[in-house]
Design an enzyme around this catalytic site. Structure first.
Site, PDB file in Angstrom:
ATOM      1  N   LYS A  79       0.983  -1.240  -0.012  1.00 26.62           N
ATOM      2  CA  LYS A  79      -0.047   0.065  -0.097  1.00 26.62           C
ATOM      3  C   LYS A  79       0.790   1.241  -0.150  1.00 26.62           C
ATOM      4  O   LYS A  79       1.992   1.244   0.730  1.00 26.62           O
ATOM      5  CB  LYS A  79      -0.749  -0.121   1.142  1.00 26.62           C
ATOM      6  N   SER A 154      -9.711   2.001   3.039  1.00 27.13           N
ATOM      7  CA  SER A 154      -8.736   2.479   2.279  1.00 27.13           C
ATOM      8  C   SER A 154      -7.883   1.769   1.299  1.00 27.13           C
ATOM      9  O   SER A 154      -7.255   2.096   0.243  1.00 27.13           O
ATOM     10  CB  SER A 154      -8.062   3.660   3.215  1.00 27.13           C
ATOM     11  N   SER A 178      -9.829  -0.465   7.086  1.00 26.68           N
ATOM     12  CA  SER A 178      -9.498  -0.115   5.747  1.00 26.68           C
ATOM     13  C   SER A 178      -8.560  -1.599   5.064  1.00 26.68           C
ATOM     14  O   SER A 178      -8.221  -1.289   3.859  1.00 26.68           O
ATOM     15  CB  SER A 178      -8.084   0.975   6.044  1.00 26.68           C
TER      16      SER A 178
END
Lengths: 482, 473
Positions: A79, A154, A178
């Site tokens: 990420k 997210s 997330s």
């Protein structure tokens, strides 16, 4: 798509180690698939060269009879809020669009040491604030199964890239859901480890007391193998602790005799019918396989969201204050003097959602409001933590939906912010309580979109969650297949 | 007539090897941004790791200042924007400091006075801004240096008390080895809170003058602010609560910001650091490691080493001097002679222009050697100054310096006798006066011999020769 990419991570590692396929071949296939799926917008940065070099290194070690490490040159993604030395790390923000960290996050070092080939940095909500991976300076992530829908957030890019078989596993971060919510929306498995099990050093902080890095994979065992690499006491993170298990990936699926807690607050009358149906079926299947189902109650359930948005915003306001246009990142010097640099850089460099959280956070910490908001939320946090711990005293896992629905339509909720916040209702209490939770697919809704089941465990009891979820995966045959 | 009331906040940089939250060197100076890393320059994603030595030093200070040590204290973020603060918050301690309560005794005009300590907490120092040619640059070398803040109660009532207290505090901090307390390098800085009121009336509104970095600035800024507040009140005005700055070059204070512009620091607990939990055993362990303080040393010097109180006080005013004395006296077994030499020669030589500190460039072993050389007649006291110059901050041994410079004094009576004879011949009238019973000219004659032999003669022997030669003549 190259069929090799559909293997679980555990199988891919075995295939490389037994020389059935080379790590370079897998990495090439992965890079090819990433190019094919460009439209999904899962990646902000692709690092082909360094990924192929890492894969070649693993192949070389194998050829020489050495140990290529537990990930053996298999391609994974990280990420884009996790620092990678020499590879830009943007947090999907205009502010950091050109920021290149001078150091690796501790988990990235761990991945490299495990022999992983890091193929790229995944798209996300800016600074991890959002539930749809739409709040990105680099454009929204589109759900691999249905492009008109979001991938969740997210860590949407990571979940979607795993679902689309662009990579074998990925790192996400989870502050209020997330990892788990995008895992649910994309039909993959995602683990939010116990707070302090995985080092946060190098994770660009959103809310430090809630943030945890964790894995996303297509199988439960893939997540466990990743946790083997990720969990260690890091001298650079004073809040990290030694892991209680030597190995996670050697878990044996087991459901017989496990006690499952179902809180009545988890299933309100207003719950989406498909979600209710799938969860009920899943619980029934587990019960059928020998699990003991217990009804319980979490009275603080509805207080968690407010508590979460007060605490996380307060910490975010402080954590994001360093982005001031002075040292690195976006800087607008068109104005007059220091205050103008701050004002213009932050106005121009942050997206709307980030600004909303910063303003909320500064408000709840400001003199005159601190007691009513921050202090009160801190006290409620203690109550929530205690209540989850109490509920888990009598059972091995609490089970609930990961999210109240399947992936919502892109653009639908960007205008109604509090509606988006409700997406997190099942996931945020887990961060507040610091507990581990695993989201696994449990079927699809009428429109064929995946639904996620969340298993919440006792602190540091990840292995138990793997056993239970692994057994569930066996019962259902998994439905993470592409 | 208004009476002033003062409370001080003293910031003291601790002399740990490394910074408070990272492994960077804690060292004054250095090229800008050479003692920093991603942690102390606030890069995204970094996390602090506490340097336990900084906690130990703060607890040691608390114990030396009679404070209560907290078994449980924690870290808080003090949030504000400024370019020298790379994270935009200072990691500090808000409601649970490491030390609470306590007091300091100090001496003024022969009287022992007491100042109560409110609290001592630990925090990190900020970087430094360098303004040059219209451009501002940031040096993060100082960012993350452990900084201890000592807050007093409003127990001081004159500039003389403030300076005497600071002097006493500085001595303690240096004795316990937690800081260099060099005000000119900024390792000790002071904020002064001042209010005035007529005797017997309640305290007036206070102002705070920040960042004073010399005793002289403390003194002058207090006098300035006292006069200013009295002037305002005498003219029928009122004092506004405000933060002020002191311009040391112009010797004037000016307002920096008023109460309405005061920062809202939005303190909250630092989630990246665990609370500090200290056991009773740990606190005792720290207490045992505290070096002997001034008071104890004065007792030893006067009672065991037989020094006059006057000497003991001068020698203990500065820990470096006291350490030099003790080290020297351990080898050279005449404490009084060692004391005399340190009080005259060493303190003269080590005194720096515009500084309260004495720099010492000689080791106790070298000083003991010099004193032994004087004592055994190898060199004269006058020549010892040249030896001291030669070995100061250098590696040469005193004896080697004596040989290299040819300072060994002449104790050969045959050689000396001819020199004395020459002086007597050249100063016939003085010789006559001596013979007539005027003993005072003896010193003159000795001086002439010393001059003629370029200081290399043993003056005692010269005196004896003069007496012998003039009497037998």
């Amino acid at each position: 798509m190259n069929n090799l990419l559909q293997m679980p991570l555990t199988e891919a590692v075995k295939a490389v180690k037994s020389k059935k396929v080379s790590a370079v071949e897998l990495t090439r296939a992965s890079l090819g698939r990433i190019a094919e799926c460009k439209e999904l917008n899962n990646f902000i940065t692709v690092c082909a060269e360094s990924a192929l070099a890492a894969a070649a290194e693993a192949d070389k070690k194998i050829a020489l009879g050495g140990d290529p490490g537990p990930l053996a040159g298999v391609p994974v993604a990280v990420k884009d809020n996790i620092s990678t030395k020499g590879i830009r790390t943007t947090c999907a923000s205009k502010f950091l669009q050109n920021y290149v960290p001078p150091f690796d996050a501790s988990v990235v070092t761990a991945l490299r040491n495990a022999g992983a080939s890091i193929v790229g940095k995944t798209n996300m909500d800016e600074f991890a604030m959002g539930s749809g991976s739409e709040n990105s300076y680099f454009g929204a992530v589109k759900n691999f199964r249905e492009r008109s829908r979001v991938a969740g957030g997210s860590s949407g890019g990571s979940a979607n890239a795993v679902a689309a078989c662009e990579v074998f596993a990925a790192l996400g971060s989870d502050t209020g859901g997330s990892i788990r919510q995008p895992a649910a929306y994309c039909g993959v498995a995602g683990l939010k480890p116990t707070y302090s099990l995985v080092s946060r050093y190098g994770l660009i902080a959103f809310a430090s007391s809630l943030d945890q890095i964790g894995p996303l994979g297509r199988t439960v065992r893939d997540c466990a193998l990743m946790l083997d690499v990720l969990a260690f006491a890091d001298p650079r993170d004073s809040t990290s602790v030694p892991r209680p298990q030597k190995t996670y990936s050697d878990f044996v699926p087991r459901v017989k005799g496990k006690r499952i807690g179902i809180a009545k607050e988890f299933f309100p009358d207003t719950l989406n019918a498909d979600v209710r149906k799938r969860l009920n079926a899943a619980v029934a299947a587990l019960e059928g396989a020998g699990a003991v189902v217990k009804e319980t109650s979490i009275k603080s359930f509805n207080a968690a969201l407010a508590t979460y948005y007060v605490l996380s915003s307060a910490e975010a306001a402080s954590n994001l204050a360093r982005f001031d246009g002075i040292k690195y990142g976006y800087s607008d010097r068109s104005g007059d003097g220091l205050t103008d640099i701050y004002f213009k850089s932050r106005t121009g460099g942050f997206g709307d959602e980030v600004k909303r959280r910063i303003m909320t956070g500064n408000y709840v910490l400001s003199s005159g409001y601190y007691d009513a908001y921050y202090l009160k939320a801190s006290k409620v946090r203690t109550l929530i933590k205690r209540e989850y711990e109490d509920a888990l005293r009598d059972c091995d896992a609490l089970i609930c939906p990961t999210a109240p629905s399947s992936a919502f339509k892109a653009g639908k909720k960007t205008s109604d912010h509090t509606q988006v916040y409700l997406e997190d209702v099942y996931t945020v209490p887990v961060n507040i309580a610091g507990l581990p939770a695993l989201s696994v697919p449990c079927g699809t809704d009428g429109g064929g979109m995946p639904i996620g089941m969340q298993l919440i465990g006792k602190a540091f009891d990840e292995k138990n969650l793997f056993e239970l979820a692994g057994a569930f995966e066996e019962i259902t045959g998994g439905n993470a297949d592409v | 007539m208004y009476e002033m009331t003062l409370g001080l906040e003293i910031h003291c940089e601790l002399k740990t090897e490394s910074k408070i939250f990272c492994g960077c060197r804690n060292e004054f100076g250095g090229e800008p941004n050479t003692h920093c890393c991603p942690v102390c320059s606030g890069f995204p994603g970094v996390m602090p790791v506490l340097n336990e030595k900084a906690v130990e030093y703060t607890v040691r200070t608390g114990l030396a200042l009679n404070c209560e040590i907290s078994r449980y204290s924690k870290w808080d973020r003090k949030n504000y924007f400024y370019p020298d603060l790379p994270k935009a918050w200072q990691t500090s301690q808000y409601d649970l400091p490491l030390c609470k309560g306590g007091f300091v005794e100090y001496e003024l005009d022969g009287k022992i006075k007491t100042v109560r300590i409110n609290r001592i907490h630990l925090e990190e120092d900020a970087g430094k801004l360098l303004h040059e040619g219209g451009v501002s640059r940031i040096d993060y070398n100082r960012s993350g240096v452990p900084l201890m803040e000592i807050v007093t109660e409003p127990d001081l009532h004159s500039e003389a008390e403030a300076v005497a207290f600071l002097d006493g505090l500085k001595s303690v901090l240096k004795y316990i080895g937690v800081s260099d307390v060099k005000m000119q390098e900024g390792s000790l800085r002071c904020d002064v809170n001042l209010s005035v009121a007529k005797p017997g009336q309640k305290l007036g509104t206070r102002t705070e003058t920040k960042n004073l970095n010399s005793f002289s600035a403390v003194k002058r800024s207090i006098l300035f602010e006292y006069d200013r507040q009295c002037g305002v009140l005498n003219a029928g005005g009122t004092i506004t609560q405000e933060t002020r700055r002191w311009d040391d070059n112009k010797s004037v204070g000016y307002s920096m910001r008023g109460k309405e512009d005061a920062h809202d620091y939005r303190y909250f607990p630092e989630p990246d650091l665990m609370p500090v939990v200290l056991s009773g055993e740990k606190i005792e362990e720290i207490r045992k490691a505290i070096p002997r303080l001034k008071k104890e040393r004065i007792a030893i010097y006067t009672e065991k080493l037989g020094l006059p109180l006057y000497d003991a006080r001068i020698l203990t005013a500065d820990k470096d001097i006291a350490d030099l004395f003790e080290g020297t006296a351990a080898v050279f077994k005449n404490p009084k002679k060692a004391s005399n030499y340190i009080m005259s020669e060493i303190m003269r030589k080590g005194k720096r222009e515009g500084s309260e500190d004495v720099e010492i460039g000689v080791s106790p072993a070298a000083l003991a050697e010099i004193l032994t050389l004087i004592d055994s007649g190898v060199i004269s006291l006058a020549a010892s100054k040249d030896v001291l110059d030669a070995v100061w901050n250098g590696a040469e041994s005193p004896l080697a310096a004596v040989e290299r410079l040819g300072l060994r004094q002449n104790s050969d009576s045959g050689e000396l006798e001819s020199a004395v004879k020459e002086v007597i011949a050249a100063n016939a009238s003085a010789a006559e006066q001596y013979k007539a019973g005027n003993q005072k000219v003896a010193a003159f004659l000795v001086g002439q011999v010393m001059k003629a032999t370029k200081g290399k003669s043993n003056p005692k022997l010269v005196g004896e020769l003069i007496e012998k030669l003039l009497k037998t003549n």
